[in-house]
Write a protein that holds these residues in place. Structure first.
Motif, PDB file in Angstrom:
ATOM      1  N   GLN A   6       0.864  -1.174   0.000  1.00  0.00           N
ATOM      2  CA  GLN A   6       0.000   0.000   0.000  1.00  0.00           C
ATOM      3  C   GLN A   6       0.899   1.222   0.000  1.00  0.00           C
ATOM      4  N   SER A   7       0.598   2.183  -0.864  1.00  0.00           N
ATOM      5  CA  SER A   7       1.409   3.396  -0.920  1.00  0.00           C
ATOM      6  C   SER A   7       0.550   4.621  -0.656  1.00  0.00           C
ATOM      7  N   SER A   8       1.174   5.604  -0.026  1.00  0.00           N
ATOM      8  CA  SER A   8       0.541   6.886   0.219  1.00  0.00           C
ATOM      9  C   SER A   8       1.617   7.868   0.633  1.00  0.00           C
ATOM     10  N   ASP A   9       1.580   9.047   0.020  1.00  0.00           N
ATOM     11  CA  ASP A   9       2.425  10.136   0.487  1.00  0.00           C
ATOM     12  C   ASP A   9       3.898   9.733   0.564  1.00  0.00           C
ATOM     13  N   ARG A  38      10.232 -26.528   6.072  1.00  0.00           N
ATOM     14  CA  ARG A  38      10.271 -25.319   6.895  1.00  0.00           C
ATOM     15  C   ARG A  38      11.593 -24.569   6.698  1.00  0.00           C
ATOM     16  N   LYS A  39      11.458 -23.250   6.514  1.00  0.00           N
ATOM     17  CA  LYS A  39      12.610 -22.364   6.317  1.00  0.00           C
ATOM     18  C   LYS A  39      12.396 -21.109   7.152  1.00  0.00           C
ATOM     19  N   ASN A  40      13.487 -20.413   7.448  1.00  0.00           N
ATOM     20  CA  ASN A  40      13.373 -19.135   8.132  1.00  0.00           C
ATOM     21  C   ASN A  40      12.936 -18.081   7.131  1.00  0.00           C
ATOM     22  N   PHE A  41      12.020 -17.198   7.542  1.00  0.00           N
ATOM     23  CA  PHE A  41      11.530 -16.128   6.691  1.00  0.00           C
ATOM     24  C   PHE A  41      11.234 -14.914   7.552  1.00  0.00           C
ATOM     25  N   ARG A  42      11.005 -13.798   6.909  1.00  0.00           N
ATOM     26  CA  ARG A  42      10.711 -12.550   7.594  1.00  0.00           C
ATOM     27  C   ARG A  42       9.196 -12.385   7.683  1.00  0.00           C
ATOM     28  N   SER A  43       8.684 -12.110   8.862  1.00  0.00           N
ATOM     29  CA  SER A  43       7.249 -11.940   9.052  1.00  0.00           C
ATOM     30  C   SER A  43       6.996 -10.611   9.750  1.00  0.00           C
ATOM     31  N   GLY A  44       6.158  -9.799   9.145  1.00  0.00           N
ATOM     32  CA  GLY A  44       5.821  -8.523   9.749  1.00  0.00           C
ATOM     33  C   GLY A  44       5.515  -7.482   8.704  1.00  0.00           C
ATOM     34  N   LEU A  45       5.609  -6.237   9.089  1.00  0.00           N
ATOM     35  CA  LEU A  45       5.313  -5.126   8.201  1.00  0.00           C
ATOM     36  C   LEU A  45       6.542  -4.244   8.088  1.00  0.00           C
ATOM     37  N   SER A  46       6.954  -3.978   6.846  1.00  0.00           N
ATOM     38  CA  SER A  46       8.059  -3.049   6.624  1.00  0.00           C
ATOM     39  C   SER A  46       7.507  -1.773   6.006  1.00  0.00           C
ATOM     40  N   ILE A  47       8.113  -0.647   6.374  1.00  0.00           N
ATOM     41  CA  ILE A  47       7.708   0.653   5.861  1.00  0.00           C
ATOM     42  C   ILE A  47       8.907   1.242   5.126  1.00  0.00           C
ATOM     43  N   HIS A  48       8.642   1.737   3.911  1.00  0.00           N
ATOM     44  CA  HIS A  48       9.712   2.194   3.040  1.00  0.00           C
ATOM     45  C   HIS A  48       9.481   3.619   2.579  1.00  0.00           C
ATOM     46  N   ILE A  86       9.741   5.952  -0.407  1.00  0.00           N
ATOM     47  CA  ILE A  86       9.824   5.834  -1.865  1.00  0.00           C
ATOM     48  C   ILE A  86       9.762   7.220  -2.505  1.00  0.00           C
ATOM     49  N   SER A  87      10.260   8.227  -1.793  1.00  0.00           N
ATOM     50  CA  SER A  87      10.219   9.599  -2.305  1.00  0.00           C
ATOM     51  C   SER A  87      11.156   9.803  -3.486  1.00  0.00           C
ATOM     52  N   LYS A  88      12.194   8.973  -3.597  1.00  0.00           N
ATOM     53  CA  LYS A  88      13.092   9.027  -4.754  1.00  0.00           C
ATOM     54  C   LYS A  88      12.670   7.927  -5.711  1.00  0.00           C
ATOM     55  N   PRO A  89      12.083   8.297  -6.855  1.00  0.00           N
ATOM     56  CA  PRO A  89      11.577   7.291  -7.795  1.00  0.00           C
ATOM     57  C   PRO A  89      12.640   6.257  -8.166  1.00  0.00           C
ATOM     58  N   GLY A  90      12.224   5.010  -8.158  1.00  0.00           N
ATOM     59  CA  GLY A  90      13.125   3.927  -8.519  1.00  0.00           C
ATOM     60  C   GLY A  90      13.968   3.425  -7.372  1.00  0.00           C
ATOM     61  N   GLU A  91      13.935   4.113  -6.258  1.00  0.00           N
ATOM     62  CA  GLU A  91      14.688   3.682  -5.083  1.00  0.00           C
ATOM     63  C   GLU A  91      13.694   3.369  -3.974  1.00  0.00           C
ATOM     64  N   MET A  92      14.081   2.464  -3.138  1.00  0.00           N
ATOM     65  CA  MET A  92      13.207   2.058  -2.040  1.00  0.00           C
ATOM     66  C   MET A  92      14.097   1.877  -0.819  1.00  0.00           C
ATOM     67  N   ARG A  93      13.808   2.596   0.252  1.00  0.00           N
ATOM     68  CA  ARG A  93      14.642   2.529   1.448  1.00  0.00           C
ATOM     69  C   ARG A  93      13.774   2.177   2.645  1.00  0.00           C
ATOM     70  N   GLU A  94      14.089   1.056   3.278  1.00  0.00           N
ATOM     71  CA  GLU A  94      13.326   0.654   4.453  1.00  0.00           C
ATOM     72  C   GLU A  94      13.643   1.589   5.607  1.00  0.00           C
ATOM     73  N   ILE A  95      12.577   2.113   6.237  1.00  0.00           N
ATOM     74  CA  ILE A  95      12.779   3.027   7.364  1.00  0.00           C
ATOM     75  C   ILE A  95      12.223   2.463   8.663  1.00  0.00           C
ATOM     76  N   ALA A  96      11.415   1.408   8.576  1.00  0.00           N
ATOM     77  CA  ALA A  96      10.885   0.794   9.797  1.00  0.00           C
ATOM     78  C   ALA A  96      10.448  -0.628   9.497  1.00  0.00           C
ATOM     79  N   PHE A  97      10.526  -1.469  10.515  1.00  0.00           N
ATOM     80  CA  PHE A  97      10.036  -2.844  10.406  1.00  0.00           C
ATOM     81  C   PHE A  97       9.450  -3.253  11.741  1.00  0.00           C
ATOM     82  N   SER A  98       8.296  -3.878  11.688  1.00  0.00           N
ATOM     83  CA  SER A  98       7.672  -4.408  12.891  1.00  0.00           C
ATOM     84  C   SER A  98       7.452  -5.893  12.679  1.00  0.00           C
ATOM     85  N   GLY A  99       8.210  -6.690  13.387  1.00  0.00           N
ATOM     86  CA  GLY A  99       8.086  -8.135  13.272  1.00  0.00           C
ATOM     87  C   GLY A  99       6.818  -8.622  13.940  1.00  0.00           C
TER      88      GLY A  99
END
Length: 195
Positions: free
Chosen positions: A79-82, A117-127, A129-142
């Motif tokens: 989901q994207s916004s702002d 069974r494998k290890n994986f990432r579970s949760g919500l990441s927030i990125h 995306i103000s610079k088009p084509g780049e994506m930078r994670e700024i928060a993660f909640s497991g």
């Protein structure tokens, strides 16, 4: 269209015009697509991340980047916004399951189907995306539970809903997108979201 005729390359549909095609950088397992600043952010069911496509010319979509969520991690809801992108991270069930036939897929529960069974990432990441084509994670909640579809209330608040197996009701958390420096998490009380 008669059933025995193949579907033409341009597709079929009423009042729908085919503009272009992309193999999404060699990862055609797209799930959900969000747009921001003439770029498309494509989630993957078993591609383990998010593909970014330059859509400034919709007739010539170009893959420009790929953000990995980690091995065995699907990015099934976006989901994207702002200039923020919320990404639900969960198990790449395709890589962890095995079925002897199609019937097993429909008759077994998800838990019963995971045999590798494998290890994986579970949760919500927030990125960011103000610079088009780049994506930078700024928060993660497991989360050991299951993230649901992120929701956008308006340009100011991004809300998400998740459920834990030990809870009967889902919890909604709201994140304010008005300040890049601090994303304030709060819970929704009395049906209203306070960020």
């Amino acid at each position: 269209m008669p059933k025995d005729q193949p579907i033409p390359p341009e597709g079929i549909g009423h009042r729908i015009k085919h503009l272009s095609y992309s193999d999404i950088g060699g990862r055609p397992d797209s799930v959900q697509i969000m747009s921001n600043r003439k770029h498309l952010y494509v989630g993957h069911m078993f591609g383990d991340g998010v593909t970014i496509l330059d859509a400034s010319d919709p007739r010539r979509l170009k893959p420009v980047s790929f953000f990995t969520a980690g091995q065995y991690t699907r990015t099934h809801h976006l989901q994207s916004s702002d200039d923020l992108l919320l990404v639900a991270n969960g198990a790449n069930i395709v890589a962890m399951q095995s079925y002897s036939d199609q019937r097993g897929y429909f008759e077994n529960s998800l838990a019963e189907s995971i045999t590798k069974r494998k290890n994986f990432r579970s949760g919500l990441s927030i990125h960011d995306i103000s610079k088009p084509g780049e994506m930078r994670e700024i928060a993660f909640s497991g989360n050991a539970g299951a993230w649901r579809q992120p929701l956008v209330l308006d340009g100011r608040a991004l809300c998400l809903c998740f459920a834990r197996t030990s809870m009967a009701l889902p919890i909604i958390a709201c994140l304010s997108s008005t300040s890049r420096k601090s994303l304030n998490q709060s819970s929704c009380r009395s049906g209203g979201c306070r960020a």
